[in-house]
Design a protein around this motif. Structure first.
Motif, PDB file in Angstrom:
ATOM      1  N   GLY A 201       0.685  -1.428  -0.158  1.00  0.00           N
ATOM      2  CA  GLY A 201       0.160   0.146  -0.052  1.00  0.00           C
ATOM      3  C   GLY A 201       0.786   1.086   0.065  1.00  0.00           C
ATOM      4  N   PHE A 202       1.997   1.067   0.017  1.00  0.00           N
ATOM      5  CA  PHE A 202       2.948   2.434   0.188  1.00  0.00           C
ATOM      6  C   PHE A 202       3.884   2.620  -1.195  1.00  0.00           C
ATOM      7  CE2 PHE A 202       2.343   1.249   4.609  1.00  0.00           C
ATOM      8  CZ  PHE A 202       1.616   2.402   5.194  1.00  0.00           C
ATOM      9  N   ASP A 203       3.559   1.797  -2.153  1.00  0.00           N
ATOM     10  CA  ASP A 203       4.408   1.890  -3.583  1.00  0.00           C
ATOM     11  C   ASP A 203       4.406   3.311  -3.968  1.00  0.00           C
ATOM     12  OD1 ASP A 203       4.973  -0.831  -2.944  1.00  0.00           O
ATOM     13  OD2 ASP A 203       3.483  -1.515  -4.608  1.00  0.00           O
ATOM     14  N   HIS A 204       3.337   4.098  -3.950  1.00  0.00           N
ATOM     15  CA  HIS A 204       3.238   5.135  -4.566  1.00  0.00           C
ATOM     16  C   HIS A 204       4.202   6.401  -3.811  1.00  0.00           C
ATOM     17  CE1 HIS A 204       0.438   5.479  -1.336  1.00  0.00           C
ATOM     18  NE2 HIS A 204       0.570   6.763  -1.224  1.00  0.00           N
ATOM     19  N   LEU A 205       4.785   5.788  -2.667  1.00  0.00           N
ATOM     20  CA  LEU A 205       5.785   6.804  -2.101  1.00  0.00           C
ATOM     21  C   LEU A 205       7.197   6.816  -2.569  1.00  0.00           C
ATOM     22  CD1 LEU A 205       4.455   6.368   1.579  1.00  0.00           C
ATOM     23  CD2 LEU A 205       3.668   7.930   0.043  1.00  0.00           C
ATOM     24  N   THR A 206       7.327   5.687  -3.193  1.00  0.00           N
ATOM     25  CA  THR A 206       8.756   5.366  -3.778  1.00  0.00           C
ATOM     26  C   THR A 206       9.192   6.563  -4.803  1.00  0.00           C
ATOM     27  OG1 THR A 206       8.229   4.100  -5.299  1.00  0.00           O
ATOM     28  CG2 THR A 206       8.706   2.944  -3.538  1.00  0.00           C
ATOM     29  N   ALA A 207       8.326   7.278  -5.147  1.00  0.00           N
ATOM     30  CA  ALA A 207       8.796   8.239  -6.001  1.00  0.00           C
ATOM     31  C   ALA A 207       9.744   9.418  -5.479  1.00  0.00           C
ATOM     32  CB  ALA A 207       7.493   9.117  -6.626  1.00  0.00           C
ATOM     33  N   LEU A 208       9.316   9.565  -4.054  1.00  0.00           N
ATOM     34  CA  LEU A 208      10.315  10.244  -3.473  1.00  0.00           C
ATOM     35  C   LEU A 208      11.348   9.665  -2.779  1.00  0.00           C
ATOM     36  CD1 LEU A 208      10.199  13.212  -1.663  1.00  0.00           C
ATOM     37  CD2 LEU A 208       9.374  12.079   0.247  1.00  0.00           C
ATOM     38  N   HIS A 209      12.815   9.878  -3.012  1.00  0.00           N
ATOM     39  CA  HIS A 209      13.846   9.149  -2.733  1.00  0.00           C
ATOM     40  C   HIS A 209      13.824   8.774  -1.035  1.00  0.00           C
ATOM     41  CE1 HIS A 209      15.813  10.715  -6.627  1.00  0.00           C
ATOM     42  NE2 HIS A 209      15.042   9.932  -6.989  1.00  0.00           N
ATOM     43  N   ALA A 210      13.571   9.570  -0.396  1.00  0.00           N
ATOM     44  CA  ALA A 210      13.514   9.485   0.930  1.00  0.00           C
ATOM     45  C   ALA A 210      12.885   8.518   1.407  1.00  0.00           C
ATOM     46  CB  ALA A 210      13.389  10.763   1.806  1.00  0.00           C
ATOM     47  N   ALA A 211      11.949   8.010   0.861  1.00  0.00           N
ATOM     48  CA  ALA A 211      10.659   7.280   1.095  1.00  0.00           C
ATOM     49  C   ALA A 211      10.911   5.897   0.271  1.00  0.00           C
ATOM     50  CB  ALA A 211       9.325   7.820   1.049  1.00  0.00           C
ATOM     51  N   SER A 212      12.003   5.558  -0.286  1.00  0.00           N
ATOM     52  CA  SER A 212      12.161   4.394  -1.173  1.00  0.00           C
ATOM     53  C   SER A 212      12.643   3.216  -0.535  1.00  0.00           C
ATOM     54  CB  SER A 212      12.804   4.854  -2.355  1.00  0.00           C
ATOM     55  OG  SER A 212      14.362   5.317  -2.019  1.00  0.00           O
ATOM     56  N   ASN A 213      13.094   3.498   0.883  1.00  0.00           N
ATOM     57  CA  ASN A 213      13.733   2.192   1.358  1.00  0.00           C
ATOM     58  C   ASN A 213      12.691   1.437   2.049  1.00  0.00           C
ATOM     59  OD1 ASN A 213      16.372   3.314   0.781  1.00  0.00           O
ATOM     60  ND2 ASN A 213      15.907   4.933   2.172  1.00  0.00           N
ATOM     61  N   THR A 214      13.402   0.230   2.502  1.00  0.00           N
ATOM     62  CA  THR A 214      12.397  -0.588   3.366  1.00  0.00           C
ATOM     63  C   THR A 214      12.928  -1.057   4.746  1.00  0.00           C
ATOM     64  OG1 THR A 214      13.793  -2.488   2.692  1.00  0.00           O
ATOM     65  CG2 THR A 214      11.865  -2.058   1.283  1.00  0.00           C
ATOM     66  N   ARG A 215      13.809  -0.168   5.125  1.00  0.00           N
ATOM     67  CA  ARG A 215      14.486  -0.388   6.223  1.00  0.00           C
ATOM     68  C   ARG A 215      14.957   0.896   7.026  1.00  0.00           C
ATOM     69  NH1 ARG A 215      11.694  -4.170   6.214  1.00  0.00           N
ATOM     70  NH2 ARG A 215      12.138  -6.221   6.988  1.00  0.00           N
ATOM     71  N   ALA A 216      14.991   1.141   8.050  1.00  0.00           N
ATOM     72  CA  ALA A 216      15.857   2.401   8.609  1.00  0.00           C
ATOM     73  C   ALA A 216      17.102   2.416   8.537  1.00  0.00           C
ATOM     74  CB  ALA A 216      15.543   2.763  10.138  1.00  0.00           C
ATOM     75  N   VAL A 217      17.958   1.262   8.483  1.00  0.00           N
ATOM     76  CA  VAL A 217      19.277   1.417   8.016  1.00  0.00           C
ATOM     77  C   VAL A 217      19.488   0.990   6.641  1.00  0.00           C
ATOM     78  CG1 VAL A 217      21.584   0.436   8.643  1.00  0.00           C
ATOM     79  CG2 VAL A 217      19.629   0.801  10.549  1.00  0.00           C
ATOM     80  N   THR A 218      20.118   1.873   5.879  1.00  0.00           N
ATOM     81  CA  THR A 218      20.156   1.649   4.129  1.00  0.00           C
ATOM     82  C   THR A 218      21.485   1.747   4.079  1.00  0.00           C
ATOM     83  OG1 THR A 218      19.923   4.309   4.057  1.00  0.00           O
ATOM     84  CG2 THR A 218      17.921   3.125   4.296  1.00  0.00           C
ATOM     85  N   SER A 219      22.527   1.863   4.795  1.00  0.00           N
ATOM     86  CA  SER A 219      23.849   1.602   4.446  1.00  0.00           C
ATOM     87  C   SER A 219      24.742   1.294   5.562  1.00  0.00           C
ATOM     88  CB  SER A 219      24.290   2.911   3.723  1.00  0.00           C
ATOM     89  OG  SER A 219      24.599   3.834   4.884  1.00  0.00           O
ATOM     90  N   SER A 220      26.129   0.703   5.100  1.00  0.00           N
ATOM     91  CA  SER A 220      26.993   0.301   6.282  1.00  0.00           C
ATOM     92  C   SER A 220      27.514   1.466   7.031  1.00  0.00           C
ATOM     93  CB  SER A 220      28.255  -0.080   5.540  1.00  0.00           C
ATOM     94  OG  SER A 220      27.818  -1.402   4.770  1.00  0.00           O
ATOM     95  N   ASP A 221      27.315   2.772   6.326  1.00  0.00           N
ATOM     96  CA  ASP A 221      27.807   3.722   7.291  1.00  0.00           C
ATOM     97  C   ASP A 221      26.800   4.149   8.256  1.00  0.00           C
ATOM     98  OD1 ASP A 221      29.864   4.115   5.585  1.00  0.00           O
ATOM     99  OD2 ASP A 221      28.693   5.560   4.528  1.00  0.00           O
ATOM    100  N   ASP A 222      25.545   3.712   8.155  1.00  0.00           N
ATOM    101  CA  ASP A 222      24.521   3.846   9.544  1.00  0.00           C
ATOM    102  C   ASP A 222      24.454   2.820  10.554  1.00  0.00           C
ATOM    103  OD1 ASP A 222      23.618   5.829   7.474  1.00  0.00           O
ATOM    104  OD2 ASP A 222      21.994   4.768   6.652  1.00  0.00           O
TER     105      ASP A 222
END
Length: 488
Positions: free
Chosen positions: A412-433
């Motif tokens: 139900g949240f697929d339409h939000l992926t147009a915003l880069h900040a909302a395109s992830n599936t988890r809060a930790v998105t990289s090794s740096d985090d």
């Protein structure tokens, strides 16, 4: 010397500030009353990145965070951001001469509901208030520039401070200055006065750049660092086209209706520009051409930063603001209906933005909870590995929760992926985090090896052969290092 009056109508200024607070919290309150940390903001202590902030050119952010406190709750960050918007919007209305209550409310909706703020709060909540602080500084600088022939001097200092807080401050300043100049031309200002103001603006910009450069050099010297900034620029056509393209992008809830509303709003602005009562035909065409040709360039200036430009900037909201500035000056028979139409169009866009932003924050909150559940199970798996001692055993985490085979997208949240900040599936998105998340969110002691050592370890055959979590063998010792493979 008599100081100029800041607001000609103080009651309207107070009303605009209240409008701003109301609209702001409708759009973003969920973010500040819940845990929506994601991406870089999982490192809760903004002051811990002081060196990176200085190296990236944002040398006043460490100063600000030393005053605010490095760690701040979402609510406190939101309150500061809200007050910054409530201070900036009355100044924008004053600069552009927007007097109608309906249009001032529309102005608040155009800026407070803009997806750039949603992206800022969704991805960089820990530093969002510092970025928002740059907006009233820019607006105050523009008021100084307009109010007095020597106002460019304090204006330059304010603009330099804003640039040291946000890399996009210069774009907001140039866009706002252009609109203020066009508003004065529409009100009958002579071309000679317009040229003088342009010269003062050029002097203010050069002085602000010099002050910013000196401040950066001093801070780098004090911290014994070197600048890590680059110039990120696009071609002229792309620079002009991109801000316009974002108007029609599906960064809103009513995505199918958005292009129609935007087209009607731009047509209303063009019609208003051709019906300005105090301007002749040549001046009307000049104002319209400046809005069409120069404004998109002004709000999308090249960025001097340590990282590429973000998907969106608050300055892009000035394109909608230009329409409000133009329709506010109409005095023909259709003036009142046109003002109401423009205000209604932006109101619908604002409601769409409120729905969109709240959905983004709900998604971020769900991602935060699912990441906590995921990483809790990962830590349990590590603690069950014979020989592991928390805080002592060297640990290498290969992959991220974002890339895990159990990281499913929320329905139900697929339409939000147009915003880069909302395109992830988890809060930790990289090794740096990962370090910030484990130490500051989970409060778990983990002795992570350096990025360089981890990259060497990943090339070993033993690590390549490891299965990904949650398969058996995803946590194993390679030498004296516990390797946890989170993703294939």
């Amino acid at each position: 010397m008599k100081l100029p009056v800041l607001f000609r109508d103080r009651r309207a200024a107070r009303q605009t500030a209240l409008f701003a607070l109301a609209v702001f919290f409708c759009a973003h309150a969920f973010c500040f009353f819940n845990l929506t940390y994601s991406g870089p903001s999982v490192s809760l202590n903004a002051a811990s990145s002081a060196n990176q902030q200085i190296e990236g050119g944002l040398f006043l952010q460490p100063v600000y965070f030393s005053l605010r406190g490095g760690v701040a709750s979402p609510l406190f960050t939101g309150l500061i951001a809200a007050l910054c918007l409530a201070a900036a919007l009355p100044m924008i209305a004053e600069l552009l001469g927007i007097g109608s209550a309906a249009l001032r409310l529309a102005l608040c909706a155009a800026l407070c509901c803009h997806p750039s703020l949603t992206a800022l709060f969704a991805a960089q909540l820990h530093v969002a208030d510092a970025v928002c602080l740059s907006l009233p500084l820019v607006c105050a600088g523009m008021l100084c520039w307009r109010a007095h022939r020597l106002g460019f001097l304090p204006g330059a200092a304010l603009l330099a401070a804003a640039m040291a807080l946000d890399v996009h401050a210069a774009s907001f300043a140039m866009g706002l200055a252009l609109l203020a100049l066009l508003a004065s031309l529409a009100d009958g200002m002579t071309l000679r006065c317009a040229v003088l103001r342009l010269l003062h603006l050029a002097a203010m910009t050069l002085l602000a750049t010099a002050l910013y450069s000196i401040g950066l050099a001093v801070m780098l010297r004090i911290a014994d660092l070197e600048a890590c900034i680059e110039l990120y620029a696009q071609g002229l056509a792309q620079t002009w086209l991109y801000p316009l393209s974002t108007l029609f992008a599906p960064l809103t809830y009513y995505a199918a209706l958005n292009p129609v509303l935007r087209a009607l709003l731009l047509l209303a602005g063009g019609w208003a520009a051709l019906r300005l009562p105090k301007a002749g035909l040549c001046r009307r065409l000049l104002i319209l051409a400046a809005c069409v040709l120069l404004l998109p360039l002004a709000v999308n200036l090249p960025v001097v930063s340590a990282s590429p430009a973000d998907q969106l900037r608050p300055a892009y909201a000035l394109i909608d603001t230009a329409v409000l500035m133009l329709v506010s000056r109409m005095s023909c028979r259709c003036a009142v209906p046109m003002r109401r139409t423009a205000a209604a169009l932006i109101a619908i866009l604002g409601v769409s933005g409120v729905i969109f932003s709240n959905q983004v924050y709900l998604k971020k909150n769900l991602e935060f909870e699912s990441t906590l559940s995921f990483m809790t199970r990962v830590v349990d798996r590590a603690e069950d590995t014979p020989g592991y001692q928390p805080g002592l055993t060297p640990v290498a985490i290969v992959g991220t929760p974002e890339e895990s085979i159990v990281a499913a997208r929320l329905e139900g949240f697929d339409h939000l992926t147009a915003l880069h900040a909302a395109s992830n599936t988890r809060a930790v998105t990289s090794s740096d985090d990962m370090v910030g998340y484990l130490w500051e969110i989970m409060g778990y002691p983990v002795n992570l090896i350096s990025d360089y050592d981890r990259s060497l370890l990943e090339e070993q055959d033993a690590v390549r052969a490891m299965p990904a979590y949650p398969a058996e063998g995803c946590c194993a010792f390679v030498g004296d290092v516990l390797v946890i493979r989170l993703s294939p």
